[in-house]
Design an enzyme around this catalytic site. Structure first.
Site, short mmCIF file in Angstrom:
data_model
loop_
_atom_site.label_atom_id
_atom_site.label_comp_id
_atom_site.label_asym_id
_atom_site.label_seq_id
_atom_site.Cartn_x
_atom_site.Cartn_y
_atom_site.Cartn_z
N ASP A 152 0.87 -1.17 0.00
CA ASP A 152 0.00 0.00 0.00
C ASP A 152 0.91 1.22 0.00
OD1 ASP A 152 -2.32 1.87 0.79
OD2 ASP A 152 -3.31 -0.08 0.70
N ASP A 153 0.44 2.34 0.49
CA ASP A 153 1.22 3.57 0.41
C ASP A 153 2.53 3.43 1.19
OD1 ASP A 153 1.83 6.17 -0.26
OD2 ASP A 153 -0.02 7.04 0.55
N LYS A 172 -3.69 -1.16 -7.04
CA LYS A 172 -4.64 -0.32 -6.29
C LYS A 172 -4.31 1.13 -6.58
CE LYS A 172 -5.99 0.98 -1.58
NZ LYS A 172 -5.81 0.70 -0.13
N ASP A 203 -5.26 4.92 -5.81
CA ASP A 203 -5.93 5.86 -4.92
C ASP A 203 -6.22 7.16 -5.66
OD1 ASP A 203 -7.01 6.78 -2.51
OD2 ASP A 203 -5.34 5.97 -1.33
N SER A 245 -10.26 3.81 -6.63
CA SER A 245 -10.92 4.63 -5.60
C SER A 245 -11.78 5.72 -6.23
CB SER A 245 -9.87 5.26 -4.69
OG SER A 245 -9.15 4.27 -3.99
N ARG A 270 -13.73 1.34 -4.53
CA ARG A 270 -14.13 1.84 -3.22
C ARG A 270 -15.18 2.92 -3.41
NH1 ARG A 270 -10.50 2.25 0.68
NH2 ARG A 270 -12.21 3.27 1.77
N ASP A 281 -12.41 5.01 4.32
CA ASP A 281 -11.47 3.99 4.79
C ASP A 281 -12.00 3.36 6.08
OD1 ASP A 281 -9.83 4.70 2.74
OD2 ASP A 281 -8.16 5.37 3.99
#
Length: 421
Positions: free
Chosen positions: A84-85, A160, A162, A194, A219, A223
């Site tokens: 992830d980030d 993924k 964002d 997202s 999404r 979150d």
């Protein structure tokens, strides 16, 4: 407390199935993705000098990959490890390419990808449709084609994307454009977006038809945080907006309510069961975010419950529907296989949102759940793996549901009535 449910709440399952939109047809994500993501549990901890065990580093992801195999998660169906980030260096390389933090990922991303693949797992990565990621690392704007090719070169299986530091009004163009570049690489990559969430919080109406054609999952709510209140707010959103969301879900395209937080700090045992059952009946991606090195056995058992996972992974791919909400009790239903003619088997979740300290007894006739097969149903409770037995359409299910807990049933349609002398 005893609750009798008498009013009819038909699930309209045929409408659910017939209204499924077509999607990106590349054979990926035909069932909700299952795996492990770092964010909810490990966030953006980059202090490997003082906290080497928990910082975002290649060591963390390699250890999680090993445990996915050795502790039975792969056998249960989880097959993805995703960054992830905060994996990135603060600047791109001199060639314009993304690069990882050299101290925390000294072997490089391709080496990490190879390691995860060697364990029989898929490898996922995180980026952002913006100038920066949410934590301030380089985003993909102005580098989309190069970044897509970089991910392919690194043998990425899941992306993924964002939406921080970007304009939601530009996402209808930008997310499809990056999807186009991913497809041009000819590397099969699941695309997690997202896109609708950032438009919704900016009072825009997402173009869900296009979103579900471009993205494999998306999404559309906040979150998840490590709390029961966060879990229930997500459940409320999916129930309150089900007429919009249910038609979007199906093989290859899924609504994503965010990660499973089971085994962390914020949920009790009953609440952890509830999250697992609700994510299963909503046909949600099952993406764990937990420290697999320290998870307690009872929470591991929840995550590996094969009968509940089977409901989530059912080939019909229909997202469950909330059909009852009253006095703190909710009932959700989801059609599943096997079928008998045009009639389905069913998964049923009874969720008790009450907190008054005593279980609620819920009694509901099968007919009121939409279970009306003349041949009846074999009913099984899935959390504790207990057979309830045969019930006809005219009989009622009676269950005791603990406060902030859940009962999940599989009602398997029978092909012929049971023989009675």
């Amino acid at each position: 407390m005893e609750i009798f449910i008498k009013k009819s709440f038909c699930s309209l399952v045929l409408l659910n199935i017939l209204s499924l939109c077509y999607c990106l047809d590349n054979g990926l994500a035909l069932s909700p993705p299952m795996g492990w993501l770092a964010w909810q549990r490990f966030r953006c901890n980059t202090d490997c000098e003082n906290d080497p065990k928990h910082c975002i580093s290649e060591r963390l992801f390699m250890e999680m990959a090993d445990l996915m195999v050795s502790e039975g998660y792969v056998k249960a169906g989880y097959n993805l490890i995703s960054l992830d980030d905060c994996w990135l260096d603060k600047k791109r390389g001199s060639d314009g390419r993304l690069r990882p933090d050299p101290l925390r990922f000294p072997s490089g991303i391709r080496a990490l990808s190879n390691y995860i693949h060697s364990r029989g797992l898929k490898f996922g990565i995180y980026e952002d449709y913006g100038n920066y990621t949410c934590a301030g690392y380089p985003g993909i704007l102005n580098h989309m084609e190069l970044d897509a090719q970089t991910f392919a070169d690194w043998q990425v299986d899941y992306v993924k994307l964002d939406g921080c530091y970007s304009f939601p009004s530009q996402m209808d163009k930008g997310y499809p454009e990056f999807g186009y570049f991913l497809n041009r690489t000819e590397r099969p990559m699941i695309y997690s977006c997202s896109w609708p969430f950032y438009q919704l919080i900016n009072k825009m109406e997402p173009d869900y038809k296009t979103i579900s054609n471009i993205c494999h999952l998306w999404r559309n709510f906040e979150d998840i945080q490590d709390s029961w209140q966060s879990v229930t707010s997500i459940i409320d959103y999916y129930g309150d907006n089900q007429e919009t969301l249910i038609p979007l879900a199906g093989p290859g395209h899924w609504n994503d309510p965010d990660m499973l937080i089971i085994g962390n700090f914020g949920l009790s045992y009953e609440q952890s069961r509830a999250q697992m059952c609700m994510w299963a009946i909503m046909a949600s991606p099952l993406l764990m975010s937990v420290d697999l090195r320290t998870i307690r056995p009872e929470f591991k058992a929840i995550l590996q419950n094969s009968e509940i996972i089977a409901v989530n992974q059912d080939p019909l791919g229909v997202q469950g529907r909330r059909i009852y909400k009253k006095q703190g009790v909710e009932i959700w239903t989801k059609p599943v296989l096997p079928m008998n003619g045009k009639k389905f088997s069913w998964a049923v979740v009874v969720l008790n949102r009450r907190v008054d300290g005593t279980p609620s007894q819920v009694t509901v006739p099968l007919r009121e759940l939409g279970l009306d097969s003349e041949e009846g149903y074999h009913v099984r409770e899935l959390n504790d793996h207990k057979d309830i037995g045969f019930l006809s359409k005219d009989q009622a299910i009676r269950v005791d549901v603990n406060p902030s807990g859940v009962v999940m049933l599989k009602c398997t349609i029978q092909r012929v009535p049971p023989f009675s002398p």
